[in-house]
Design a protein around this motif. Structure first.
Motif, PDB file in Angstrom:
ATOM      1  N   MET A   1      35.480  42.703  40.626  1.00  0.00           N
ATOM      2  CA  MET A   1      34.826  42.632  41.932  1.00  0.00           C
ATOM      3  C   MET A   1      34.014  43.902  42.192  1.00  0.00           C
ATOM      4  O   MET A   1      32.847  43.840  42.601  1.00  0.00           O
ATOM      5  CB  MET A   1      35.871  42.434  43.034  1.00  0.00           C
TER       6      MET A   1
ATOM      7  N   SER B   1      42.690  38.703  44.423  1.00  0.00           N
ATOM      8  CA  SER B   1      43.241  39.939  43.876  1.00  0.00           C
ATOM      9  C   SER B   1      44.312  40.508  44.795  1.00  0.00           C
ATOM     10  O   SER B   1      45.351  40.992  44.332  1.00  0.00           O
ATOM     11  CB  SER B   1      42.121  40.970  43.679  1.00  0.00           C
TER      12      SER B   1
ATOM     13  N   GLN C   1      32.772  49.943  51.731  1.00  0.00           N
ATOM     14  CA  GLN C   1      32.998  49.401  50.392  1.00  0.00           C
ATOM     15  C   GLN C   1      33.282  50.523  49.397  1.00  0.00           C
ATOM     16  O   GLN C   1      34.157  50.396  48.529  1.00  0.00           O
ATOM     17  CB  GLN C   1      31.775  48.607  49.929  1.00  0.00           C
TER      18      GLN C   1
ATOM     19  N   LEU D   1      37.119  36.322  45.797  1.00  0.00           N
ATOM     20  CA  LEU D   1      37.664  37.039  44.641  1.00  0.00           C
ATOM     21  C   LEU D   1      38.615  38.135  45.094  1.00  0.00           C
ATOM     22  O   LEU D   1      39.691  38.334  44.510  1.00  0.00           O
ATOM     23  CB  LEU D   1      36.513  37.634  43.825  1.00  0.00           C
ATOM     24  N   GLY D   2      38.246  38.856  46.169  1.00  0.00           N
ATOM     25  CA  GLY D   2      39.103  39.923  46.678  1.00  0.00           C
ATOM     26  C   GLY D   2      40.391  39.401  47.266  1.00  0.00           C
ATOM     27  O   GLY D   2      41.451  40.020  47.102  1.00  0.00           O
TER      28      GLY D   2
ATOM     29  N   ASN E   1      32.329  38.451  47.095  1.00  0.00           N
ATOM     30  CA  ASN E   1      33.520  39.302  46.950  1.00  0.00           C
ATOM     31  C   ASN E   1      34.716  38.799  47.752  1.00  0.00           C
ATOM     32  O   ASN E   1      35.856  39.146  47.427  1.00  0.00           O
ATOM     33  CB  ASN E   1      33.199  40.728  47.416  1.00  0.00           C
TER      34      ASN E   1
ATOM     35  N   ASP F   1      29.892  43.918  41.789  1.00  0.00           N
ATOM     36  CA  ASP F   1      29.189  44.195  43.048  1.00  0.00           C
ATOM     37  C   ASP F   1      28.153  45.289  42.855  1.00  0.00           C
ATOM     38  O   ASP F   1      27.007  45.177  43.310  1.00  0.00           O
ATOM     39  CB  ASP F   1      30.200  44.607  44.117  1.00  0.00           C
TER      40      ASP F   1
ATOM     41  N   VAL G   1      37.162  43.980  50.783  1.00  0.00           N
ATOM     42  CA  VAL G   1      36.885  42.595  51.174  1.00  0.00           C
ATOM     43  C   VAL G   1      36.320  42.544  52.592  1.00  0.00           C
ATOM     44  O   VAL G   1      35.317  41.858  52.862  1.00  0.00           O
ATOM     45  CB  VAL G   1      38.156  41.741  51.063  1.00  0.00           C
TER      46      VAL G   1
ATOM     47  N   ILE H   1      41.713  47.073  48.251  1.00  0.00           N
ATOM     48  CA  ILE H   1      41.191  45.709  48.163  1.00  0.00           C
ATOM     49  C   ILE H   1      40.903  45.161  49.555  1.00  0.00           C
ATOM     50  O   ILE H   1      39.860  44.522  49.800  1.00  0.00           O
ATOM     51  CB  ILE H   1      42.194  44.790  47.432  1.00  0.00           C
TER      52      ILE H   1
ATOM     53  N   THR I   1      40.870  41.106  38.401  1.00  0.00           N
ATOM     54  CA  THR I   1      40.027  40.550  39.464  1.00  0.00           C
ATOM     55  C   THR I   1      39.498  41.653  40.380  1.00  0.00           C
ATOM     56  O   THR I   1      38.333  41.627  40.787  1.00  0.00           O
ATOM     57  CB  THR I   1      40.809  39.510  40.292  1.00  0.00           C
ATOM     58  N   GLY I   2      40.331  42.629  40.696  1.00  0.00           N
ATOM     59  CA  GLY I   2      39.883  43.728  41.543  1.00  0.00           C
ATOM     60  C   GLY I   2      38.804  44.567  40.883  1.00  0.00           C
ATOM     61  O   GLY I   2      37.805  44.940  41.510  1.00  0.00           O
TER      62      GLY I   2
ATOM     63  N   SER J   1      32.834  43.844  52.582  1.00  0.00           N
ATOM     64  CA  SER J   1      31.914  42.898  51.947  1.00  0.00           C
ATOM     65  C   SER J   1      31.496  41.817  52.930  1.00  0.00           C
ATOM     66  O   SER J   1      30.323  41.420  52.989  1.00  0.00           O
ATOM     67  CB  SER J   1      32.576  42.256  50.722  1.00  0.00           C
TER      68      SER J   1
END
Length: 467
Positions: A31, A187, A118, A183-184, A180, A35, A96, A92, A27-28, A99
């Protein structure tokens, strides 16, 4: 699944814990990769909405890449002091938060600040990603694990442009960044529960080496980005000279530091050095091809940006299909044979693309791109296994940092070659021939390590039989 089965004597995490930890990494990684590809396609839309020229809007991508490249080696070194788990969570968390800030930005300056943040978060996670796979999986499955990693990255590259086009068809660009956040958070939660805990290394941190590394990589990236743009030649040369001077200072520092950021002794292992060389040269070819074909498809064949993205899709899709198989095979047979075969196919595909003209058509372009993807998918996981498996486990963080830096610099150098060629008025096809030439050099490096890799494979089999 075979990847999550435990056997007596396995190192790494037990099967059930292994699955959760891999999900956190997947997942990380998705992302960060999605992105990057989404924002590249959305740059014209963002520039129009913020009322800024395209020459300034490109820094939305450039600043992210400069910061990420500059901190890769630094974070790989820091991970030994704070542990990889904590650094991954930090990365992470920063990504996040940045984002969310980017999604709420209403002017270019604010957006650029959050894009830099980011890049910082992405560097923290990407610098240690491969080494975490080695910590999570037993040595007998290292190739399969790195094949899974290649599948995830390729999937992100394949999905990013399409996802960007779909979102922008019914929503504004801030939603690309807002995606993000959930999802972040997922993760981060998984990583906090499942990533392996380890003891930090005692000792000092190579601050001077870290500063020299950041100056070296950032100035190198800026110099390469300046090539082909309307920038005075002395500026590009100045940045390049600064990169060379910082590189010299970095090497001297690494030889003298009690705890070097990157122990130069790792390059005394020729399997590692040749694998790094092959990787860098292959990524030059890939980065060069992606940019060159973007210009060719849109300016000479008349395709739209979204149609161009679809024409690229067979490349990452082929990696998704071939990469896991190549990784699994690399656990059983000589990885350098697989890598060399893949590079050979990649060369054939690049030559076939260099011969494309306006009469080729969509189908003719698709099979050529797919052949390149098959070749790269067959090359990358076995080559990564050679890099990661050729050095002791305690050097995993260093190897991971080198792998990430090599990939980033190689792709950026490929882009710079295209920029220089276009600035000189060369046809786009010429750059594709240059891509085939750099890939040929990668093949020579890969073939040179075959005897070394064969001996290492025999030693690994003997060790397994002894257990």
């Amino acid at each position: 699944m075979r990847l999550f089965e435990s056997r007596p004597g396995d190192d790494g995490l037990p099967g059930p814990e292994r699955a959760l930890a891999v999900l956190a990494l997947v997942t990380g990684t998705l992302m960060a990769v999605v992105d990057t590809t989404m924002i590249n396609l959305a740059l014209p839309t963002i520039a129009a909405d913020l009322d800024v020229p395209a020459s300034r809007a490109v820094w939305i991508t450039n600043l992210f890449q400069v910061v990420c490249a500059a901190f890769l080696l630094v974070f790989a070194g820091i991970s030994e002091l704070v542990t990889r788990r904590r650094l991954y969570l930090f990365g992470i968390g920063i990504f996040v938060a940045a984002s969310l800030g980017a999604a709420l930005s209403r002017n270019l300056e604010t957006l650029l600040v959050f894009r830099a943040c980011q890049g910082l978060g992405a560097a923290a996670t990407l610098s240690i990603g491969p080494s975490l796979y080695r910590a999570i999986f037993p040595s007998r499955l290292l190739g399969s694990a790195l094949g899974l990693s290649a599948l995830v990255v390729a999937g992100g590259y394949a999905a990013g442009p399409t996802l960007s086009g779909v979102i922008l068809s019914f929503a504004d660009w801030p939603w690309l960044f807002a995606l993000n956040v959930p999802l972040g958070m997922c993760s981060f939660w998984l990583a906090s529960r499942a990533l392996p805990r380890e003891k930090p290394r005692k000792g000092s941190f190579d601050v001077a080496g870290a500063l020299l590394s950041m100056v070296m990589l950032a100035s190198l990236f800026i110099a390469m980005d300046a090539v082909g743009h309307a920038v005075p030649i002395w500026q590009s040369a100045g940045w390049a000279l600064l990169a060379v001077l910082a590189c010299g200072g970095f090497i001297i520092r690494q030889r003298r530091a009690p705890y070097p950021l990157l122990p130069l002794s790792v390059f005394s292992e020729m399997r590692f050095t040749l694998a790094v060389s092959a990787s860098g040269l292959a990524f030059i070819g890939q980065g060069l091809t992606f940019v060159a074909l973007s210009f060719f498809y849109q300016e000479q064949m008349g395709f739209t940006p979204l149609e161009t993205a679809w024409l690229f899709t067979p490349w990452p899709l082929a990696i998704m299909l071939v990469g896991p198989i190549a990784g699994r095979l690399a656990d059983r047979i000589n990885p350098s044979v697989l890598s060399s075969t893949g590079l050979g196919l990649l060369i054939v595909g690049l030559i076939a693309l260099a011969l494309v003209d306006e009469s080729t058509g969509v189908a003719g372009s698709l099979w050529r791109t797919a052949l390149c993807g098959i070749g790269f998918g067959l090359f990358q996981p076995p080559n990564n296994r050679e890099m990661m498996g050729s050095l002791p486990l305690e050097r995993s963080s260093n190897v991971s940092g080198v792998m990430s830096t090599t990939r980033t610099v190689g792709q950026s150098f490929g882009v710079a070659i295209v920029g220089a060629a276009l600035a000189l008025g060369w046809p786009v096809q010429v750059t594709l021939w240059l891509g085939a030439a750099t890939t040929l050099l990668a093949l020579l490096a890969s073939v040179a390590r075959m005897p070394l890799a064969r001996r290492a494979l025999h030693a690994r089999r003997a060790s397994s039989a002894g257990h």
